[in-house]
Design a protein around this motif. Structure first.
Motif, PDB file in Angstrom:
ATOM      1  N   HIS A  60      45.333  14.329  18.154  1.00  0.00           N
ATOM      2  CA  HIS A  60      44.970  15.675  18.609  1.00  0.00           C
ATOM      3  C   HIS A  60      43.628  16.061  18.010  1.00  0.00           C
ATOM      4  N   GLY A  61      42.975  16.998  18.649  1.00  0.00           N
ATOM      5  CA  GLY A  61      41.699  17.470  18.144  1.00  0.00           C
ATOM      6  C   GLY A  61      40.560  16.512  18.458  1.00  0.00           C
ATOM      7  N   GLY A  62      39.381  16.827  17.930  1.00  0.00           N
ATOM      8  CA  GLY A  62      38.193  16.037  18.238  1.00  0.00           C
ATOM      9  C   GLY A  62      37.438  16.630  19.415  1.00  0.00           C
ATOM     10  N   VAL A  63      36.267  16.098  19.700  1.00  0.00           N
ATOM     11  CA  VAL A  63      35.394  16.708  20.707  1.00  0.00           C
ATOM     12  C   VAL A  63      35.996  16.684  22.112  1.00  0.00           C
ATOM     13  N   ASP A  64      36.789  15.658  22.436  1.00  0.00           N
ATOM     14  CA  ASP A  64      37.369  15.577  23.779  1.00  0.00           C
ATOM     15  C   ASP A  64      38.701  16.314  23.903  1.00  0.00           C
ATOM     16  N   LYS A  65      39.217  16.806  22.798  1.00  0.00           N
ATOM     17  CA  LYS A  65      40.457  17.605  22.813  1.00  0.00           C
ATOM     18  C   LYS A  65      40.227  18.858  21.973  1.00  0.00           C
ATOM     19  N   ALA A  66      39.077  19.468  22.188  1.00  0.00           N
ATOM     20  CA  ALA A  66      38.686  20.593  21.346  1.00  0.00           C
ATOM     21  C   ALA A  66      39.551  21.820  21.593  1.00  0.00           C
ATOM     22  N   ILE A  67      39.880  22.075  22.861  1.00  0.00           N
ATOM     23  CA  ILE A  67      40.631  23.274  23.227  1.00  0.00           C
ATOM     24  C   ILE A  67      41.700  22.878  24.236  1.00  0.00           C
ATOM     25  N   PHE A  68      42.919  23.328  24.008  1.00  0.00           N
ATOM     26  CA  PHE A  68      44.035  23.005  24.889  1.00  0.00           C
ATOM     27  C   PHE A  68      44.398  24.233  25.719  1.00  0.00           C
ATOM     28  N   ALA A  69      44.456  24.050  27.042  1.00  0.00           N
ATOM     29  CA  ALA A  69      44.773  25.138  27.960  1.00  0.00           C
ATOM     30  C   ALA A  69      46.039  24.832  28.740  1.00  0.00           C
ATOM     31  N   ASN A  70      46.746  25.893  29.108  1.00  0.00           N
ATOM     32  CA  ASN A  70      47.949  25.743  29.915  1.00  0.00           C
ATOM     33  C   ASN A  70      47.989  26.850  30.950  1.00  0.00           C
ATOM     34  N   SER A  71      48.634  26.561  32.070  1.00  0.00           N
ATOM     35  CA  SER A  71      48.728  27.533  33.150  1.00  0.00           C
ATOM     36  C   SER A  71      49.872  28.514  32.904  1.00  0.00           C
ATOM     37  N   TYR A  72      49.568  29.795  33.001  1.00  0.00           N
ATOM     38  CA  TYR A  72      50.597  30.816  32.849  1.00  0.00           C
ATOM     39  C   TYR A  72      51.627  30.725  33.977  1.00  0.00           C
ATOM     40  N   GLU A  73      51.229  30.137  35.097  1.00  0.00           N
ATOM     41  CA  GLU A  73      52.150  29.991  36.231  1.00  0.00           C
ATOM     42  C   GLU A  73      53.302  29.036  35.912  1.00  0.00           C
ATOM     43  N   ASN A  74      53.162  28.230  34.862  1.00  0.00           N
ATOM     44  CA  ASN A  74      54.243  27.325  34.461  1.00  0.00           C
ATOM     45  C   ASN A  74      55.307  28.009  33.593  1.00  0.00           C
ATOM     46  N   TYR A  75      55.012  29.168  33.080  1.00  0.00           N
ATOM     47  CA  TYR A  75      55.919  29.810  32.122  1.00  0.00           C
ATOM     48  C   TYR A  75      57.329  30.058  32.670  1.00  0.00           C
ATOM     49  N   PRO A  76      57.486  30.552  33.901  1.00  0.00           N
ATOM     50  CA  PRO A  76      58.857  30.730  34.415  1.00  0.00           C
ATOM     51  C   PRO A  76      59.630  29.411  34.497  1.00  0.00           C
ATOM     52  N   THR A  77      58.922  28.335  34.859  1.00  0.00           N
ATOM     53  CA  THR A  77      59.573  27.022  34.939  1.00  0.00           C
ATOM     54  C   THR A  77      60.118  26.606  33.582  1.00  0.00           C
ATOM     55  N   TRP A  78      59.305  26.756  32.543  1.00  0.00           N
ATOM     56  CA  TRP A  78      59.733  26.307  31.221  1.00  0.00           C
ATOM     57  C   TRP A  78      60.738  27.265  30.588  1.00  0.00           C
ATOM     58  N   ALA A  79      60.651  28.542  30.898  1.00  0.00           N
ATOM     59  CA  ALA A  79      61.658  29.480  30.408  1.00  0.00           C
ATOM     60  C   ALA A  79      63.029  29.118  30.973  1.00  0.00           C
ATOM     61  N   LYS A  80      63.074  28.811  32.254  1.00  0.00           N
ATOM     62  CA  LYS A  80      64.344  28.429  32.887  1.00  0.00           C
ATOM     63  C   LYS A  80      64.873  27.141  32.289  1.00  0.00           C
ATOM     64  N   PHE A  81      64.004  26.155  32.079  1.00  0.00           N
ATOM     65  CA  PHE A  81      64.427  24.873  31.521  1.00  0.00           C
ATOM     66  C   PHE A  81      65.003  25.043  30.119  1.00  0.00           C
ATOM     67  N   LEU A  82      64.386  25.906  29.323  1.00  0.00           N
ATOM     68  CA  LEU A  82      64.808  26.109  27.937  1.00  0.00           C
ATOM     69  C   LEU A  82      65.929  27.128  27.798  1.00  0.00           C
ATOM     70  N   GLY A  83      66.309  27.742  28.914  1.00  0.00           N
ATOM     71  CA  GLY A  83      67.384  28.727  28.858  1.00  0.00           C
ATOM     72  C   GLY A  83      66.962  30.033  28.227  1.00  0.00           C
ATOM     73  N   GLU A  84      65.681  30.378  28.380  1.00  0.00           N
ATOM     74  CA  GLU A  84      65.157  31.617  27.815  1.00  0.00           C
ATOM     75  C   GLU A  84      64.827  32.595  28.942  1.00  0.00           C
ATOM     76  N   GLU A  85      64.956  33.901  28.661  1.00  0.00           N
ATOM     77  CA  GLU A  85      64.577  34.895  29.656  1.00  0.00           C
ATOM     78  C   GLU A  85      63.078  34.879  29.895  1.00  0.00           C
ATOM     79  N   SER A  86      62.325  34.690  28.845  1.00  0.00           N
ATOM     80  CA  SER A  86      60.869  34.606  28.931  1.00  0.00           C
ATOM     81  C   SER A  86      60.371  33.856  27.712  1.00  0.00           C
ATOM     82  N   LEU A  87      59.121  33.452  27.755  1.00  0.00           N
ATOM     83  CA  LEU A  87      58.516  32.719  26.639  1.00  0.00           C
ATOM     84  C   LEU A  87      57.321  33.491  26.101  1.00  0.00           C
TER      85      LEU A  87
END
Length: 229
Positions: A60-87
């Protein structure tokens, strides 16, 4: 709708669990994946956001992994998978939670302006075991891997300040137009998608570490143990 940073996170490396424990949930580990949202302007340097840390500097890290981004549109998918109301923001250990951008629309090599920083999409994230440990779910890392909804890494082309609510302006799109999602799907099945993987290797701005991993995937020597607890 215009893409924007809905939340910005940084975090320090901390110790978790017990050195005496042997089960995957409570045994000792180090991680910077528990990142906290901030409303401050954060400086994006060539090596990442000021005040952010990673524990495993080999993967992890270094010039080619300087900043990690994720799509907020994935949050409902992962909340459902983890059994959480929201994340909470930063649930996937990302620095930037971005709305109206997605793995299906973000392509390797694309150049984005966020705040006063200019960033380039360098490669997809390769999910490791720590996200499973963070959420106490042994299947989470593999689910991220097979879904292709991994998020993406940026390299910093021009340093600058980034803050929550900054718009994400697309300055340039790579001519190959291979999305993060397409790349991830191809990576899971190198025999079926050999041509796509070979085309990814033609992207001039591709991160060298990801280029090497694709070569290994194509010749059958890739090691996926980084996903195992």
């Amino acid at each position: 709708m215009d893409a924007k940073v809905v939340s910005l996170q940084v975090g320090k490396v901390k110790n978790y669990g017990s050195k005496e424990s042997k089960d995957f949930i409570s045994k000792y580990w180090e991680s910077g994946s528990f990142k906290e949202p901030t409303q401050d302007d954060i400086w994006a340097s060539k090596l990442g956001l000021l005040g952010d840390e990673v524990a495993d500097k080999i993967h992890h890290g270094g010039v080619d992994k300087a900043i990690f981004a994720n799509s907020y549109e994935n949050y409902p998918t992962w909340a459902k998978f983890l059994g959480e109301e929201s994340l909470p923001f930063g649930a996937l250990a990302e620095n930037l939670t971005i709305s109206y951008l997605h793995e299906s629309s973000v392509c390797i090599g694309d150049i984005h302006k966020i705040g006063s920083a200019i960033l380039q999409v360098s490669q997809p994230r390769k999910p490791c075991w720590k996200i499973s440990r963070k959420w106490k779910n042994q299947d989470f890392t593999n689910e991220i891997y097979i879904s292709g909804l991994t998020g993406w890494y940026y390299r910093v082309l021009e340093e600058g300040a980034i803050s929550a609510n900054n718009e994400v302006c697309v300055l340039e799109q790579d001519p190959q137009r291979i999305s993060i999602l397409t790349s991830n799907i191809a990576y899971t099945n190198p025999i079926k998608y050999q041509e796509i993987l070979e085309n990814i290797l033609k992207i001039k701005s591709l991160a060298l570490s990801y280029e090497a991993s694709i070569h290994k995937r194509l010749n059958g020597s890739a090691n996926l143990d980084y996903m195992k607890l």
